[in-house]
Scaffold this motif. Structure first.
Motif, PDB file in Angstrom:
ATOM      1  N   THR A 664       0.706  -1.188   0.020  1.00  0.00           N
ATOM      2  CA  THR A 664       0.073  -0.092  -0.069  1.00  0.00           C
ATOM      3  C   THR A 664       0.510   1.305   0.043  1.00  0.00           C
ATOM      4  OG1 THR A 664      -0.200   0.092   2.358  1.00  0.00           O
ATOM      5  CG2 THR A 664      -1.771  -1.031   1.389  1.00  0.00           C
ATOM      6  N   ALA A 665       0.349   2.482  -0.636  1.00  0.00           N
ATOM      7  CA  ALA A 665       1.110   3.686  -0.673  1.00  0.00           C
ATOM      8  C   ALA A 665       1.195   4.148   0.994  1.00  0.00           C
ATOM      9  CB  ALA A 665       0.342   4.637  -1.308  1.00  0.00           C
ATOM     10  N   GLN A 666       2.403   4.658   1.194  1.00  0.00           N
ATOM     11  CA  GLN A 666       2.823   5.350   2.578  1.00  0.00           C
ATOM     12  C   GLN A 666       3.170   6.396   2.459  1.00  0.00           C
ATOM     13  OE1 GLN A 666       2.473   3.385   5.306  1.00  0.00           O
ATOM     14  NE2 GLN A 666       2.020   1.524   4.215  1.00  0.00           N
ATOM     15  N   TYR A 686      11.398   3.786  -9.041  1.00  0.00           N
ATOM     16  CA  TYR A 686      11.098   2.527  -9.671  1.00  0.00           C
ATOM     17  C   TYR A 686      10.228   1.899  -8.869  1.00  0.00           C
ATOM     18  CZ  TYR A 686      11.685  -1.973 -11.882  1.00  0.00           C
ATOM     19  OH  TYR A 686      11.677  -3.007 -12.376  1.00  0.00           O
ATOM     20  N   GLY A 687       9.189   1.260  -9.396  1.00  0.00           N
ATOM     21  CA  GLY A 687       8.257   0.415  -8.643  1.00  0.00           C
ATOM     22  C   GLY A 687       7.461  -0.572  -9.381  1.00  0.00           C
ATOM     23  N   PHE A 711       4.954   7.495  -1.041  1.00  0.00           N
ATOM     24  CA  PHE A 711       5.788   6.538  -1.833  1.00  0.00           C
ATOM     25  C   PHE A 711       4.785   5.504  -2.037  1.00  0.00           C
ATOM     26  CE2 PHE A 711       8.340   8.757   1.557  1.00  0.00           C
ATOM     27  CZ  PHE A 711       9.000   9.201   0.933  1.00  0.00           C
ATOM     28  N   PRO A 712       4.715   5.283  -3.486  1.00  0.00           N
ATOM     29  CA  PRO A 712       3.754   4.140  -3.806  1.00  0.00           C
ATOM     30  C   PRO A 712       4.110   2.883  -3.271  1.00  0.00           C
ATOM     31  CG  PRO A 712       4.544   5.675  -5.616  1.00  0.00           C
ATOM     32  CD  PRO A 712       5.254   5.853  -4.544  1.00  0.00           C
ATOM     33  N   ALA A 713       2.854   2.008  -3.405  1.00  0.00           N
ATOM     34  CA  ALA A 713       3.208   0.604  -3.045  1.00  0.00           C
ATOM     35  C   ALA A 713       4.445   0.011  -3.731  1.00  0.00           C
ATOM     36  CB  ALA A 713       2.191  -0.145  -3.322  1.00  0.00           C
TER      37      ALA A 713
END
Length: 725
Positions: A664-666, A686-687, A711-713
């Motif tokens: 999950t996004a944080q 990068y993700g 910060f995306p998952a």
């Protein structure tokens, strides 16, 4: 101070006075340590935490249970005597301010017949209960429960927390462990603390044939930012440079082979070293120390020919293979013991090493071309990998004597050479000789005991110091250990934490194994982390690899640098493996490792694992790099969102590497200390959302010394903050 308190609590020192605690940590570790969930508020863990009291209903019994536990030394066994009862904890004095917390966390273990339970809170002891959160314990299995405070109505305060029956019947016993409030995520950077140089040599890789992936190795090294390339692996123990041939050992039926049809001297090594020199990449060359090398490049030359030694359990029945070549185990399970090394090999000694290095120099590949030398490969496994020529495992004295002879030979020809040893591969063999373990399974016996009970690595360093003192010459420059995190077989019976074959590279395993992969990076540094496999049965299983290597060096041979010339967390074709790899590189820099080379022979520049390197070494495809001076970076939950920080040497810009390990996004505020920012914050990421490239989101405007970011998952984010000089 929160990090220090968290570490002290994990060691059962309690909340010491600030000055005493800081002194204790400084003596023990030298620097403050990162700490998972440093600001979480414990309610119950082995006992009721200070500040809380038991307000459970009459008839509810609860007591510590050491047999069924998840963390610490015990869980809490809870038994209700009638319907609608509840376990309840009250905060003494002022209610807890909820603004610093996001959720309630605990583990629960149910019994057969366990039914629905509910979590409720009260913001005041006289207030109505909140909206309930329902869950059902799983029988005979631990389950993690996380209750977002938003599900309980986002209370401003928490005065009382209860876990109640919701069935209207008498519930069987269940167990609670690690009950706490989860702190909101926050990160802090202090540019004046824990400053240390980051060695460029930690961004290395093992490889000598990128062509097999269809990608030129020179292009790969430039894109990925490789700094060291190692000629290594099992076959290098038997490499005959004169005919460019080797023996595969146990990996492939002990067969000889060559890198080309024409026996060109040193062809494979010359090609690799030449490529490295062209691309300004350092070479780490493994030199044979086992005493034998391949006599020819014929596959039919093998260690255990069936026509000579009889039928065997395994033989090379592959298409185009050598069916006369076996693995040396008879049909009755007993090993072949009367074989001759002459079937495959010829002697190779320290003078042979001198001859090879002189050849490299004549070819223009010595000194400037080869900077580092490995003293063979995984000597503690010779009796398995190269059993046809070295059937009895190596002992303490043999390891010392081989090192003296071969290291001295290298230094006599190339005084500038940096030598790495003893190149051990197994956690057990850090402590005991392979000979002891071969003879007695896992318990130290004669060999260690006859050397004063001293662990092998510590004793080895003592012997290198003794040589230095006697001859006024250092022949060991780096303590080099291999490290592969061992999976927990109850999680995955195929043990795919470090898959090597191409078809498994994209497979990260199930959810439990993926979580273990990300969690197990703690084995590189964390003095509270116990390995989650058989390693816990050897010397307590607290690996803390890099601090332990430093301790061994400081005590036994100061000035020796640290190397890990093989490691791998696996799944480099998947984002889970990339997250682990990025975390490992951050740890290497923060902990002060001097050299590291990833073991992965088939990695290509467009795979997730390669992007983990690229975001450190070439994030903007134009040579943009993570800083070269590590500074203090802390996260309130390093296990959830890890952070590393470093300053660039040329202009003082601060680079932050943030790794969101969750699905999950944080979001989190980042506070800067002892740093004067200017301009905007550049962002590179990068993700999982885009596995094909590093993206460059819109730059962030910056004011003050704190900023918020999301910060995306499953992502790796590099933030670059310019500095005012």
């Amino acid at each position: 101070m929160n990090n220090l308190n968290c570490f002290a609590n994990s060691l059962n020192f309690g909340l010491l006075p600030k000055g005493l605690l800081t002194l204790f940590i400084t003596i023990l570790c030298g620097v403050p340590l990162p700490c998972t969930a440093a600001d979480d508020l414990t309610i119950y863990n082995d006992a009721i935490a200070n500040g809380w009291e038991d307000w459970s209903w009459d008839g509810v019994t609860s007591s510590p249970n050491t047999a069924i536990k998840k963390v610490g030394i015990s869980s809490l066994a809870v038994k209700y005597s009638s319907a609608w009862q509840g376990l309840s904890y009250h905060h003494i004095g002022t209610a807890v301010n909820s603004k610093n917390y996001t959720a309630i966390h605990f583990w629960v273990y149910g019994s057969s017949g366990s039914g629905l339970l509910q979590v409720v809170i009260q913001d005041k002891t006289t207030s109505p209960e909140s909206t309930p959160f329902y869950f059902t314990p799983t029988a005979n299995k631990w389950a993690q429960i996380t209750v977002p405070l938003s599900k309980l109505g986002n209370p401003a305060t928490i005065a009382r927390l209860s876990i109640k029956d919701a069935t209207g019947t008498t519930q069987p016993v269940f167990y609670i462990d690690d009950l706490r409030l989860i702190a909101k995520l926050a990160m802090t950077i202090d540019a004046a603390a824990n400053r240390k140089p980051i060695s460029e040599q930690i961004y290395g890789i093992n490889f000598y044939g990128m062509d097999e992936t269809g990608e030129d190795d020179g292009d790969f090294m430039k894109k990925v930012g490789v700094t060291v390339r190692r000629w290594g692996g099992n076959t290098t123990s038997r490499y005959n440079w004169k005919i460019d041939a080797t023996n595969s050992g146990h990996d492939w039926y002990f067969e000889n082979g060559t890198s080309s049809d024409i026996h060109t001297p040193n062809k494979a090594v010359s090609r690799m070293v030449g490529k490295n020199s062209t691309n300004k990449v350092s070479t780490l060359l493994t030199v044979p120390m086992i005493g034998f090398v391949a006599k020819d490049g014929k596959n039919s030359s093998c260690g255990f020919r069936i026509s000579k030694y009889g039928p065997q359990q395994e033989y090379d029945n592959h298409t185009g293979g050598q069916p006369d070549c076996g693995k040396g185990i008879k049909l009755d399970g007993k090993p072949v013991t009367d074989n001759s090394h002459q079937d495959t090999s010829i002697p190779f000694n320290p003078n042979s090493i001198k001859e090879w290095i002189n050849y490299l120099k004549k070819q223009g590949l010595g000194k400037s071309g080869v900077q580092f030398y490995n003293l063979d490969n995984e000597v503690d496994g010779w009796h398995i990998t190269h059993r046809d020529v070295f059937p009895t495992a190596i002992k303490y004295d043999q390891l010392r004597d081989h090192t003296y002879q071969y290291a001295a030979a290298i230094k006599s020809v190339d005084p500038t050479a940096k030598i790495l040893g003893p190149v051990l591969t197994d956690w057990s063999h850090y402590w005991n000789s392979a000979y002891d373990l071969q003879k007695n399974d896992s318990k130290p016996t004669n060999d260690r005991n006859t050397h004063g009970g001293t662990p092998l690595v510590a004793w080895y360093l003592q012997q290198m110091k003794a040589y230095d003192k006697k001859y006024h010459k250092r022949i060991l420059d780096y303590l080099d250990l291999h490290f592969y995190p061992h999976c927990f077989y109850n999680v995955n019976d195929k043990c795919t934490l470090t898959p090597e074959l191409p078809h498994t590279q994209d497979n990260p395993g199930n959810a439990a194994l993926q979580a273990l992969r990300l969690r197990s990076t703690r084995s590189l540094w964390d003095p509270t982390y116990v390995g989650e496999s058989w390693v816990k049965n050897v010397e307590g299983g607290v690996i803390k690899l890099i601090p332990r290597m430093k301790e061994w060096v400081d005590k036994n041979y100061p000035g020796t640098k640290l190397a890990i010339s093989e490691y791998m967390w696996g799944a480099l074709g998947h984002i889970n493996g990339a997250l682990a790899q990025a975390d490992v590189l951050g740890i290497f820099g923060r902990e002060g490792l001097d050299l590291a080379t990833l073991w992965q022979l088939r990695l290509t520049s467009d795979q997730p694992g390669a992007f983990a390197f690229r975001i450190y070494r070439n994030y903007n495809a134009n040579g943009g790099k993570f800083g070269n001076t590590s500074v203090l970076a802390s996260s309130t939950d390093q296990g959830k969102v890890a952070i590393y920080a470093a300053q660039e040497g040329t202009n003082g810009a601060l680079t932050l590497m943030v790794i969101n390990k969750t699905a999950t996004a944080q979001s989190a505020p980042i506070t800067l200390k002892n740093f004067k920012p200017t301009g905007v914050i550049e962002t590179w990421r990068y993700g999982a959302a885009n596995l094909n490239s590093i993206v460059h989101p819109v730059n962030l405007k910056f004011t003050g010394l704190q900023f918020a970011n999301s910060f995306p998952a499953n992502s790796i984010t590099l933030l670059r903050i310019p500095s005012k000089h």
